[in-house]
Scaffold this active site. Structure first.
Site, short mmCIF file in Angstrom:
data_model
loop_
_atom_site.label_atom_id
_atom_site.label_comp_id
_atom_site.label_asym_id
_atom_site.label_seq_id
_atom_site.Cartn_x
_atom_site.Cartn_y
_atom_site.Cartn_z
CG MET A 92 8.13 8.08 -5.42
SD MET A 92 6.82 7.09 -4.66
CE MET A 92 6.01 8.34 -3.65
CG HIS A 111 -0.34 1.88 -2.93
ND1 HIS A 111 0.06 3.16 -3.21
CD2 HIS A 111 -1.21 1.97 -1.89
CE1 HIS A 111 -0.55 4.01 -2.40
NE2 HIS A 111 -1.32 3.31 -1.59
CD GLU A 176 6.34 -1.86 -0.15
OE1 GLU A 176 7.07 -1.61 -1.12
OE2 GLU A 176 6.00 -1.01 0.70
#
Length: 219
Positions: A92, A111, A176
């Site tokens: 991050m 993302h 993901e």
């Protein structure tokens, strides 16, 4: 010789675990995670990596006066492990153009949106506010522009009428964990490259649209 992969993390490490599991199973072939590096000393991902016997490092961004000095220190730590590739897994921090250029074509990111929709933070809240019917995740090469590098693969999930941020985030996270190991497997095997700002697979341009994985379809 196995490919050397460094993973950058900031949080709990669920995508890191997906990568480690894929390396162990052979889905990501002939690859060793040689280091896990975080900008956050309390990141749970560091403990996960250490428990797996992987070297861990922390470059605490709060100790640096500007982004460039932090990136220089981070780059030094990464290069100490001589990686072939770098994977951002919930890292991050916004990286400087110089940092991105140093690893151009070798660094990928996951993302939590279907880019170019909803770059940056709070993607699930943005998706709900916009009323979209499909949301998802994107794996892309990291370039100087935030969340704007060439797209490698995307995975879509439906947005349900009863969804809140947490339920939508959980569905996206599961996607993901499917698409990130797949993209890294293509990368380390040499099938996937970034050439002149475009994604190529097996030497052929992927086309204007990159592969998309939908719920229930094969990888």
């Amino acid at each position: 010789m196995p490919k050397r992969l460094v993973v950058l993390v900031s949080g709990r490490g669920s995508n890191l675990q997906a990568i480690l599991s894929a390396c162990e199973s052979g889905q990501i072939p002939a690859t060793e995670v040689v280091a896990v590096i975080s900008n956050c000393p309390q990141a749970a991902a560091l403990a996960l990596a250490a428990a797996a016997g992987i070297p861990v490092r922390c470059v605490d961004h709060r100790r640096f006066g500007d982004r460039s000095s932090f990136d220089a220190a981070l780059r030094a730590q990464i290069d100490d492990f001589a990686p072939d590739h770098i994977a951002l897994a919930g890292f991050m921090r916004r990286l400087t153009p110089e940092f991105a250029q140093h690893y151009e074509g070798r660094m990928v990111n996951i993302h939590p949106s279907l880019l170019p929709a909803f770059p940056g933070l709070h993607t699930h809240a943005q998706a709900l506010a916009e009323g979209v019917k499909l949301h998802g995740a994107t794996v892309h090469f990291v370039t100087a522009d935030l969340d704007a590098g060439p797209i490698i693969v995307q995975g879509a999930v439906p947005v349900l009428a009863q969804d809140d941020v947490d339920s939508l985030a959980a569905r996206v996270l599961a996607m993901e964990h499917r698409i990130y190991p797949q993209a890294i497997a293509w990368l380390v095997s040499g099938r996937l490259r970034m050439e002149q700002g475009k994604v190529t697979i097996d030497g052929e341009k992927a086309g204007e649209f990159s592969p998309c994985i939908w719920p229930g379809t094969e990888d």
